[in-house]
Design an enzyme around this catalytic site. Structure first.
Site, PDB file in Angstrom:
ATOM      1  CG  ASP A 184      65.771 -79.682  38.353  1.00 45.79           C
ATOM      2  OD1 ASP A 184      65.082 -80.715  38.325  1.00 45.79           O
ATOM      3  OD2 ASP A 184      66.199 -79.111  37.331  1.00 45.79           O
ATOM      4  CD  GLU A 223      65.737 -84.589  39.346  1.00 42.91           C
ATOM      5  OE1 GLU A 223      65.066 -85.222  38.516  1.00 42.91           O
ATOM      6  OE2 GLU A 223      66.236 -83.488  39.104  1.00 42.91           O
TER       7      GLU A 223
END
Length: 745
Positions: A421, A474
């Site tokens: 993330d 990401e």
């Protein structure tokens, strides 16, 4: 009253400032003055603040015992045993002021340390990749005693104690020993403890403050709002996925089909009997796994499952990095879930959050009274937009904590990969900051050099120990080489989310079809850089919350057009170079925004259009997995051949996807207007019959059934679009086709 302890040691024990309590407490061979002169004997010392009396009992013969003297009024006892010149096994009998009496083993009877010097050396070098098997709380049987060995890194603490129900959460009773090196690690073995015991670390800072912290390496934790760590073991689950793991290690995941279903475990489905109750990992194994299998997805991606205090954070503000959240059951239940996925030939990915952590008092923030896991300077150590803290990637022990955590999920839970993330927030020192709010690196730039090195180290080690695992970034900027090997100067990820493609395409699809001709470049721009990274095309949870609307609600037009638009979009997505991922609920066209506190709107499947879009996605997955041309050369330009990508006037895009075999390809064409296009010419490379293997406008999907009655035959020698032959096709309104050459017709 005779004592063998110094005044300094006595005060350090009763004031809880002694960093080496084993030096004072427990049994010690001493030479002291007896009535008949100097004599070798043993002395047993114990500190029990709530004890009125204490006796030492011979473990081999409980008829022999010795009364201990109370050396200090706060509860420090000592028994000098004149008739024993050497150490022996013993127990302690305690009598408290309320009249209660019990017998216990002494945690300080002998020095026990399960953390070797080599362990600590590797930890200090950020190369102890299984530090989770040493740090934290682990059940051990040592020298015939069964109990729990605790170890924690807190180099700047004045004192660290293990507290729990077993000692009434009194930090004076079980202080830990600071190892006599520069590691900053504290250790203690507590006999008699086992699975299920609650504990925390009570930390006394250098300025005298008392902190109560959860274990950073805890394997399990209480369910929120409680925050205690729980003694647990991960070794009692019997895995059955050896075949899956072996196959995974032998496959090239870049050239395999990857169609991902992103799931929030707390809201995919709720208990029918109690909508406020989560489904357990085991119930999800019996419901989610068959559903994903039926839908044809190859992978499930779970939003973060590490322990987190706030449901609304969706798991992205982690408090227990090594503890699977107790919301859905015990760790062995999560192991069972992953095992069942593998049994169904479904890979399992998990979101992992190394970019930041929350400020909760029981967590990592100022863990030992100092900025230990984070930076001291808020210009380096805090995300102003998120209110969270940033890991200090330059500190080796912090880096080891994170790298071993990534390996932990792959090792102990057999996950097939990690979606990392917020990578962009790690790469840039000025992320989310204005001028003057950040510090440049040593070269004056904005790149976080320590985070870059950390990511390269992380990915290299993951692929070394877990070949076939997927590392997905990401990363929302144009940082070069995110999915290129670290040894070639890249960050070393296997995949990168294509956020640019996602934003462009969603912005395009929102527009009324009459205006799309002026924005055709938003469909095609992604093809200019499609092979610069190994891309995954994501329609993630972030696109269906916070007022953005669900995917179906982004579609313009009337009710029919909304569903037709979405089916056309999915056709374009599944045929486009790159792997694909959609968030749960979007496969059946959920109208409402995702709400983490309630189940998806499964009742919508009782309506034709919603069941139709679900069938469309299911069949797209089936075509995708079956047709090698749609995935085997996703990341090579030769796997894509444009037919007519420039027909902005008609808002039509057409292209060919190829495999290694030049005869094996598919033709994809998508019409983004509500006007059917009949007799539309497409150049094709082979003179044969082209079977219509997918039509998003089929009536079974809720469409108008405009198509080509099974397929079309090529017009031999009548070339178009730089191809030697051509076909004339009927393209449905707001619809897409996939055609495949058939040489036997």
């Amino acid at each position: 009253m005779i004592t063998t302890m110094s005044a300094e040691d006595i005060l350090a024990i009763v004031r809880s400032t002694h960093s080496n309590p084993h030096y004072v407490l427990g049994m010690h061979e001493v030479e002291t003055k007896a009535p008949e002169g100097d004599k070798k004997c043993v002395a047993v010392r114990a500190f029990f603040p709530d004890a009125k009396e204490l006796r030492v009992i011979d473990a081999a013969d409980d008829t022999k015992s010795w009364q201990a003297d109370k050396i200090h009024g706060d509860g420090l006892f000592e028994a000098i045993i004149w008739d024993r010149p050497a150490k022996f096994r013993y127990k302690l009998k305690i009598l408290n002021y309320a009249g209660g009496e019990w017998v216990t083993e002494d945690a300080y009877e002998e020095w026990i340390n399960d953390l070797t010097g080599y362990d600590r050396y590797l930890f200090s070098r950020a190369t102890h990749y299984k530090i989770y098997e040493k740090m934290g709380a682990h059940i051990r049987t040592i020298n015939g005693k069964r109990g729990v060995f605790f170890s924690v890194w807190a180099p700047n603490a004045a004192r660290v104690s293990v507290v729990g129900d077993f000692n009434n959460w009194d930090g004076r009773k079980n202080p830990m020993d600071l190892l006599k090196d520069s590691s900053g690690v504290w250790v203690l073995f507590l006999p008699g403890l086992g699975v299920g015991d609650l504990y925390k670390y009570e930390i006394k800072t250098r300025d005298g403050a008392i902190l109560l912290k959860s274990d950073p390496y805890a394997l399990f934790a209480e369910q929120r709002p409680k925050t205690s760590s729980v003694v647990h073991t991960l070794e009692d689950y019997k895995w059955t996925d050896d075949k899956w793991l072996k196959q995974r290690a032998e496959q090239d995941f870049l050239n395999r089909p990857v169609s991902v279903y992103e799931v929030h475990a707390g809201s995919w489905r709720r208990s029918p009997a109690d909508p406020d109750k989560f489904l357990s990992y085991r119930i999800l194994a019996e419901t989610l796994v068959p559903y994903v299998k039926e839908m044809g997805f190859t992978h499930i991606q779970l939003m973060p499952l590490a322990e987190h205090p706030l449901d609304e954070s969706w798991g992205y503000q982690v408090a227990g990095y090594y503890a699977p959240t107790s919301r859905f059951g015990e760790p062995r239940d999560l192991q069972y879930f992953v095992d069942k996925c593998h049994e169904a030939d479904i890979g399992v990915l998990i979101d992992w959050v190394p970019g930041h952590f929350p400020k909760d008092a029981h967590g990592l923030r100022r863990f030992d009274g100092t900025a230990l896991y984070e930076h001291e300077d808020p210009r380096m150590g805090e995300h102003p937009d998120w209110g969270t803290l940033i890991f200090n990637y330059g500190r080796h022990e912090v880096k080891n904590f994170l790298i071993s955590n990534a390996l932990y999920w792959l090792d102990k839970f057999h996950f097939d990969g990690l979606r990392v993330d917020a990578v962009a927030s790690m790469l840039y020192l000025d992320y989310g900051r204005k001028s003057g709010q950040w510090l440049p690196n040593r070269y004056g730039g904005k790149e976080n050099l320590e985070a870059i090195e950390f990511l390269k180290h992380l990915n290299s080690v993951v692929y070394q120990y877990f070949p076939g695992a997927m590392m997905i970034a990401e990363e929302s900027t144009s940082w070069a080489g995110v999915s290129r090997p670290a040894y070639l100067g890249g960050l070393g990820f296997g995949f990168k989310w294509n956020m640019g493609w996602m934003h462009d395409v969603l912005d395009y699809i929102r527009k009324d079809p009459i205006h799309r001709r002026f924005h055709h470049n938003q469909l095609t721009f992604g093809l200019l850089y499609a092979w610069s990274e190994n891309f995954i095309l994501p329609f993630s949870h972030d696109e269906v919350v916070h007022g953005k609307g669900s995917l179906i609600n982004k579609m313009p037009g009337d009710y029919w057009q909304k569903f037709a638009n979405l089916r056309a979009l999915y056709t374009f997505m599944w045929a486009h170079p790159g792997k694909q991922m959609i968030f749960m609920g979007q496969e059946f066209g959920q109208f409402s925004e995702w709400n983490c506190r309630k189940s998806l709107d499964w009742h919508l499947l009782g309506f034709e259009k919603h069941s139709g879009i679900q069938a469309c996605v299911r069949d797209l997955n089936a075509v995708y997995v079956r047709e090698k041309a749609l995935w085997s050369k996703d990341f090579a330009p030769e796997g894509f051949d444009g037919i007519n990508c420039d027909d902005s006037d008609n808002s039509i895009i057409s292209f060919i996807r190829r495999s290694d075999d030049p005869k094996d390809f598919v033709v994809a064409v998508v019409n983004f207007t509500p006007v059917p296009r009949r007799g539309y010419v497409l150049g094709v490379p082979e003179d044969c019959y082209y079977e219509e293997i997918f039509n998003s406008d089929a009536s079974v999907y809720g469409g108008s059934n405009v198509g080509n009655i099974g397929g079309v035959r090529a017009r031999s020698g009548r070339g178009a679009h730089r191809k030697p032959h051509s076909i004339e096709v009927s393209i449905p309104p707001l619809g897409g086709l996939i055609l495949k050459p058939r040489y036997d017709k």
